[in-house]
Design a protein around this motif. Structure first.
Motif, PDB file in Angstrom:
ATOM      1  N   GLU A 146      71.829  39.758  48.314  1.00  0.00           N
ATOM      2  CA  GLU A 146      72.052  39.018  47.080  1.00  0.00           C
ATOM      3  C   GLU A 146      72.948  37.805  47.304  1.00  0.00           C
ATOM      4  N   ALA A 147      73.763  37.838  48.358  1.00  0.00           N
ATOM      5  CA  ALA A 147      74.668  36.721  48.627  1.00  0.00           C
ATOM      6  C   ALA A 147      73.988  35.598  49.399  1.00  0.00           C
ATOM      7  N   VAL A 148      72.799  35.851  49.923  1.00  0.00           N
ATOM      8  CA  VAL A 148      72.073  34.866  50.704  1.00  0.00           C
ATOM      9  C   VAL A 148      71.002  34.233  49.821  1.00  0.00           C
ATOM     10  N   ASP A 149      70.906  32.909  49.850  1.00  0.00           N
ATOM     11  CA  ASP A 149      69.949  32.209  49.001  1.00  0.00           C
ATOM     12  C   ASP A 149      68.517  32.278  49.523  1.00  0.00           C
ATOM     13  N   ASP A 150      68.346  32.481  50.815  1.00  0.00           N
ATOM     14  CA  ASP A 150      67.012  32.456  51.404  1.00  0.00           C
ATOM     15  C   ASP A 150      66.153  33.626  50.930  1.00  0.00           C
ATOM     16  N   VAL A 161      52.715  42.460  50.538  1.00  0.00           N
ATOM     17  CA  VAL A 161      54.168  42.365  50.536  1.00  0.00           C
ATOM     18  C   VAL A 161      54.753  43.763  50.362  1.00  0.00           C
ATOM     19  N   VAL A 162      55.556  44.211  51.325  1.00  0.00           N
ATOM     20  CA  VAL A 162      56.168  45.540  51.233  1.00  0.00           C
ATOM     21  C   VAL A 162      57.658  45.458  50.913  1.00  0.00           C
ATOM     22  N   PHE A 163      58.248  44.296  51.149  1.00  0.00           N
ATOM     23  CA  PHE A 163      59.652  44.092  50.802  1.00  0.00           C
ATOM     24  C   PHE A 163      59.879  42.609  50.600  1.00  0.00           C
ATOM     25  N   VAL A 164      60.670  42.256  49.566  1.00  0.00           N
ATOM     26  CA  VAL A 164      60.999  40.856  49.339  1.00  0.00           C
ATOM     27  C   VAL A 164      62.263  40.785  48.515  1.00  0.00           C
ATOM     28  N   ALA A 165      63.078  39.765  48.768  1.00  0.00           N
ATOM     29  CA  ALA A 165      64.316  39.574  48.007  1.00  0.00           C
ATOM     30  C   ALA A 165      64.556  38.085  47.822  1.00  0.00           C
ATOM     31  N   ASN A 166      65.303  37.755  46.781  1.00  0.00           N
ATOM     32  CA  ASN A 166      65.689  36.368  46.487  1.00  0.00           C
ATOM     33  C   ASN A 166      64.469  35.462  46.284  1.00  0.00           C
ATOM     34  N   THR A 167      63.578  35.896  45.422  1.00  0.00           N
ATOM     35  CA  THR A 167      62.306  35.187  45.237  1.00  0.00           C
ATOM     36  C   THR A 167      62.297  34.211  44.067  1.00  0.00           C
ATOM     37  N   VAL A 168      63.135  34.422  43.069  1.00  0.00           N
ATOM     38  CA  VAL A 168      63.005  33.680  41.814  1.00  0.00           C
ATOM     39  C   VAL A 168      63.176  32.177  42.004  1.00  0.00           C
ATOM     40  N   ALA A 169      64.223  31.771  42.716  1.00  0.00           N
ATOM     41  CA  ALA A 169      64.503  30.338  42.859  1.00  0.00           C
ATOM     42  C   ALA A 169      63.371  29.615  43.569  1.00  0.00           C
ATOM     43  N   TYR A 173      58.798  34.077  40.771  1.00  0.00           N
ATOM     44  CA  TYR A 173      58.453  35.479  40.592  1.00  0.00           C
ATOM     45  C   TYR A 173      59.665  36.361  40.882  1.00  0.00           C
ATOM     46  N   ARG A 174      59.789  37.470  40.151  1.00  0.00           N
ATOM     47  CA  ARG A 174      60.788  38.472  40.479  1.00  0.00           C
ATOM     48  C   ARG A 174      60.261  39.319  41.642  1.00  0.00           C
ATOM     49  N   PRO A 175      61.151  39.910  42.444  1.00  0.00           N
ATOM     50  CA  PRO A 175      60.684  40.716  43.579  1.00  0.00           C
ATOM     51  C   PRO A 175      59.670  41.784  43.186  1.00  0.00           C
ATOM     52  N   PHE A 213      58.114  27.636  61.646  1.00  0.00           N
ATOM     53  CA  PHE A 213      57.037  26.723  61.298  1.00  0.00           C
ATOM     54  C   PHE A 213      57.099  26.375  59.815  1.00  0.00           C
ATOM     55  N   GLU A 214      56.398  25.306  59.462  1.00  0.00           N
ATOM     56  CA  GLU A 214      56.359  24.872  58.074  1.00  0.00           C
ATOM     57  C   GLU A 214      55.170  25.508  57.372  1.00  0.00           C
ATOM     58  N   ARG A 215      55.361  25.799  56.103  1.00  0.00           N
ATOM     59  CA  ARG A 215      54.266  26.310  55.280  1.00  0.00           C
ATOM     60  C   ARG A 215      54.541  25.916  53.835  1.00  0.00           C
ATOM     61  N   THR A 216      53.553  26.061  52.996  1.00  0.00           N
ATOM     62  CA  THR A 216      53.738  25.771  51.577  1.00  0.00           C
ATOM     63  C   THR A 216      53.522  27.033  50.765  1.00  0.00           C
ATOM     64  N   LEU A 217      54.278  27.155  49.700  1.00  0.00           N
ATOM     65  CA  LEU A 217      54.107  28.234  48.743  1.00  0.00           C
ATOM     66  C   LEU A 217      53.676  27.645  47.409  1.00  0.00           C
ATOM     67  N   GLU A 218      53.059  28.456  46.613  1.00  0.00           N
ATOM     68  CA  GLU A 218      52.709  28.044  45.255  1.00  0.00           C
ATOM     69  C   GLU A 218      53.501  28.907  44.292  1.00  0.00           C
ATOM     70  N   ASP A 219      54.365  28.273  43.465  1.00  0.00           N
ATOM     71  CA  ASP A 219      55.216  29.063  42.577  1.00  0.00           C
ATOM     72  C   ASP A 219      54.453  29.530  41.343  1.00  0.00           C
TER      73      ASP A 219
END
Length: 302
Positions: A146-150, A161-169, A173-175, A213-219
């Motif tokens: 929670e203290a890490v922004d990434d 996806v089996v695990f994810v954190a810090n997704t909203v920003a 999406y919420r985890p 590597f670089e990639r793009t996400l769609e929010d």
């Protein structure tokens, strides 16, 4: 205050009869070689010991002069609300048991004239310490993530996806909205193809531990987000592909993961040893090794 999960179990045995406290410590150490038991003969001495030496569980008599086991329990709870505290006493009554429960005792074991009450006591210690350590490990992990922004993730071989954190920003999406869903929710086909190519390179070159590597996400609103992904394969003993784990950061913030963030992750993830989900456990171990290939890796922790 506790040691790493699975390590030695440090006990403090408290009884106003010093010889009984020492006998309890010796009997427990004979039952389980993980136990490291010390003995003291008063609540005051116990507090002095605890101020200098951390323990994983306290085993205390109730009926002691000047300060009872409940007095010691209340002092311990003022410092740590969860540290295992077991009353081990010949003075048994519903009133004492009720008072102990109200004060936050972990367990209550009566000394018996016959029967192997030390085995029973050891079983209660093991159960209490395991729960205590698990709670602390999970608490440490949540605090650091929670203290890490990434964005931190783990994906199985099918792209789920089996695990994810810090997704909203980053994604909107919420985890819980992403776990159990395919990565195509936030990744275009071209980005998935880029990831697959990097995965193939990692599989073909065992000397490489991660790829950047670089990639793009769609929010969630349909916007394109340009990111940098630090990815590695989930470790496996048989060499089969088990999926990937990684850290993702928005490129317009910085082109490199924050070394401090990686260090904070590693400090906790290196400590963690327990989780019911084996795949998530592997993911967490892998996240500790993820750093840019430029060499700015997180420092090792003890």
């Amino acid at each position: 205050m506790s040691a790493a999960v699975g390590g030695p179990i440090r006990l403090l045995c408290v009884d106003d009869q010093r010889e009984f406290a020492e006998m309890t410590a010796q009997r427990l150490e004979a039952i389980d070689d993980r136990y490291r038991a010390a003995a003291v003969d008063s609540a005051d001495t116990a507090e002095e010991y605890l101020a200098a030496d951390p323990v994983d569980c306290i085993v205390s008599d109730y009926d002691m002069p000047e300060r009872t086991g409940l007095d010691l329990l209340e002092a311990v709870r003022a410092e740590d609300e969860e540290l295992p505290f077991i009353l081990f006493t010949a003075t048994g009554s519903e009133e004492i048991a009720s008072a102990a429960i109200s004060a936050g005792v972990t367990d209550y074991v009566e000394k018996q004239v016959t029967g192997d009450h030390y085995t029973l006591l050891a079983n209660r210690i093991d159960r209490a310490v395991e729960q205590y350590r698990t709670n602390r490990e999970l608490g440490w992990y949540r605090t650091v993530v929670e203290a890490v922004d990434d964005l931190v993730y783990a994906v199985d071989p099918e792209g789920t996806v089996v695990f994810v954190a810090n997704t909203v920003a980053l994604t909107g999406y919420r985890p819980e909205e992403l776990v159990g869903r395919h990565v195509s929710v936030v990744m275009s086909e071209s980005s998935r193809q880029t990831a697959r190519e990097e995965i193939d390179r990692l599989i073909d070159d065992p000397d490489r531990t991660s790829a950047t590597f670089e990639r793009t996400l769609e929010d969630a609103d349909g916007n394109t987000v340009h990111c940098e992904d630090h990815m590695a394969l989930l470790p496996t003993e048989d060499g089969s592909f088990r999926g990937t784990a990684g850290i993702v950061r928005r490129l317009d913030e910085t082109r490199h993961a924050d070394p401090d963030s990686l260090a904070r992750l590693q400090a906790v993830l290196n400590e963690r040893q327990s989780d019911d989900d084996a795949l998530v456990e592997r993911a967490r171990e892998l996240v500790a090794d993820l750093a840019p290939e430029s060499g700015r890796s997180a420092p090792e922790t003890e």
